[in-house]
Enzyme design. Structure first.
Site, PDB file in Angstrom:
ATOM      1  N   SER A  52       0.800  -1.217   0.000  1.00  0.00           N
ATOM      2  CA  SER A  52       0.000   0.000   0.000  1.00  0.00           C
ATOM      3  C   SER A  52       0.832   1.266   0.000  1.00  0.00           C
ATOM      4  CB  SER A  52      -1.012  -0.028   1.145  1.00  0.00           C
ATOM      5  OG  SER A  52      -0.409  -0.273   2.366  1.00  0.00           O
TER       6      SER A  52
ATOM      7  N   ASP B  79       9.915   3.965 -10.824  1.00  0.00           N
ATOM      8  CA  ASP B  79       9.507   4.404 -12.161  1.00  0.00           C
ATOM      9  C   ASP B  79      10.274   5.638 -12.617  1.00  0.00           C
ATOM     10  OD1 ASP B  79       7.715   2.356 -12.334  1.00  0.00           O
ATOM     11  OD2 ASP B  79       5.935   3.615 -12.599  1.00  0.00           O
TER      12      ASP B  79
ATOM     13  N   LYS C 207      -0.908  -4.205  -3.277  1.00  0.00           N
ATOM     14  CA  LYS C 207      -2.196  -3.715  -2.758  1.00  0.00           C
ATOM     15  C   LYS C 207      -2.337  -2.265  -3.188  1.00  0.00           C
ATOM     16  CE  LYS C 207      -5.873  -3.583   0.095  1.00  0.00           C
ATOM     17  NZ  LYS C 207      -6.350  -2.217   0.025  1.00  0.00           N
TER      18      LYS C 207
END
Length: 468
Positions: free
Chosen positions: A390, A401, A415
């Site tokens: 999460s 990224d 999640k």
């Protein structure tokens, strides 16, 4: 009642708030419109063009996390409502308002099934309903004859919700929902716990202990990481449906009350029972230090003070000559959405996307770094494992990224969704997934996790990290 924020243990509670005050990101506009247009039986919003006029009748929004047993001191000082009321990443939001009304043409059991269908129909993020004929599923459970309430509970879980393929969209029976509510409000008393962090074991589909807090009842009783929680106070949790939030609610309760656990020990089928006394447990969400030129920071959870604590450690370590950072997110099950965003921003230049929120209508909202972070250049290594979830995955996904960090260890949990929990007329409730999250590269990590760039042996700071 004016809109205000109360703290009970680790739980942030917002009372008397309009939806525009509580839902502090633009993606909630579509959720409000959905409730207004679809006529949710549980919580109807006024059909206005602007959400400033949309209110939840007599509703209270509760936010909780899956860590059990921290006290209010671990929450830090209250932040502004708009920041504090961000939807949690890997947590559940509770709209405890007007319960649904049974339908006169149905039996009570059929009405319950119909209400569950209506709530999920109005809110569920996957509008293909996992490529099922959603109306046919409704007819299957609503037109069926039931001899008792347990039969319809089983039918709702197995025949209506399970086909959706989302373990977080689930039915909550009255016993578990009562425990959930009591763990939030504490029946007028302090809410305490036993001092464990929980996660879901994907292989066994059972809730497991991933961390035991120092000087807690769990630590004193010798509870071990990896133990599966089979039962709490006589309530089974090994049904394959219980989530970390469900089990956390059962473990919380008034200070000095007892929690009786049945545990399956790691690596065996042996089960043991232990009774613990609940109490307040102070949690240090962030710890850190220096080894030579290597700065290291361990984040146990994300709460309202986490980003500021990480910033403090970074400032101290940079002043001491740090040239490389290790950010340890192993066994961090998540927490406050905004804390993950703000922590990632500490390592990024201004204007970099951190996470996108996508609702059931496909509307997106983005959260970006608003200013240059404390250190945007020195090497950064993230340590993660299968329990990194999460809010921790917000940080991991963004820094990976954007090429800011190397991610080492094991693939993360996966999640990336948020749920609402809606009460039903018989004291039960239904949780429905209403939104999902995407990384800066628009990767949907839910059920997938984030792949790593290497193992912990690939950590390349000038001096070793002591906790490997």
């Amino acid at each position: 009642m004016s809109c205000r924020r109360l703290l009970f243990g680790i739980l942030g509670i917002w009372v008397g708030c309009s939806t525009s005050e509580v839902l502090a990101f633009r993606a909630h506009h579509a959720v409000a419109r959905s409730y207004a247009s679809r006529g949710s039986p549980a919580c109807r919003l006024n059909a206005k063009k602007t959400p400033e006029h949309a209110t939840v009748p007599t509703a209270t929004l509760f936010h909780m996390r899956s860590i059990v047993g921290s006290d209010s001191s671990s929450m830090g000082s209250a932040v502004s409502l708009e920041k504090a009321a961000m939807l949690l990443f890997a947590t559940v939001s509770f709209f405890l308002g007007q319960p649904t009304i049974s339908h006169a043409e149905f039996s009570q059991e059929q009405a319950l099934a119909a209400d569950v269908w209506s709530v999920v129909d109005a809110t569920f993020v996957d509008r293909t309903f996992n490529n099922h004929d959603w109306m046919k599923l409704r007819q299957n459970v609503v037109k069926r004859e039931y001899s008792d309430r347990q039969q319809v509970y089983d039918a709702i879980s197995k025949d209506l919700l399970e086909p959706l393929g989302d373990k977080y969209t689930r039915f909550i029976d009255p016993v578990k929902f009562e425990a959930l509510k009591n763990s939030i409000v504490g029946k007028g008393q302090d809410v305490s716990g036993i001092g464990v962090t929980l996660s879901l074991d994907k292989q066994n589909k059972l809730v497991k202990i991933v961390d035991v807090l120092d000087a807690s009842p769990a630590a004193e009783a010798g509870l071990k990481r990896g133990s599966l929680v089979v039962q709490v106070n006589g309530i089974p949790t090994d049904d394959g449906k219980s989530t970390p939030d469900d089990v956390a609610a059962l473990l919380r309760g008034p200070t000095a009350t007892k929690a009786k656990l049945k545990l399956r020990l790691p690596g065996s089928q042996e089960e043991t029972e232990v009774t613990l006394e609940r109490r307040k447990v102070a949690v240090k969400p962030v710890t850190g230090g220096m080894n030579g030129k290597t700065s290291y920071i361990k984040i146990k959870q994300f709460d309202t003070q986490t980003a500021e604590l990480v910033k403090d450690v970074m400032q101290k370590n940079l002043a001491a000559g740090a040239t490389c950072h290790v950010l340890d997110l192993r066994d961090n099950a998540g927490g406050y959405f905004r804390a993950g965003v703000d922590t990632a921003a500490l390592f990024l230049p201004a204007g970099k996307p951190i996470v996108y929120v996508v609702n059931k209508d496909g509307l997106q909202d983005s959260f970006s770094s608003s200013a240059d972070g404390l250190d945007t250049r020195n090497p950064l290594f993230l340590l993660v494992n299968g329990n990194t979830a999460s809010a921790s995955e917000i940080v991991t996904g963004a820094l990976k990224d954007l090429g800011r960090a190397k991610v080492l260890g094991e693939k993360t949990f996966g999640k990336g969704v948020v749920q609402t929990v809606t009460p039903l007329f018989d004291g039960s409730a239904v949780a429905s997934t209403i939104a999902r999250y995407e990384t800066p590269n628009h990767e949907d990590i839910n059920k997938k996790g984030i792949e790593v760039d290497g193992t912990e042996k690939d950590l390349a700071c000038p001096d070793p990290y002591p906790n490997l």
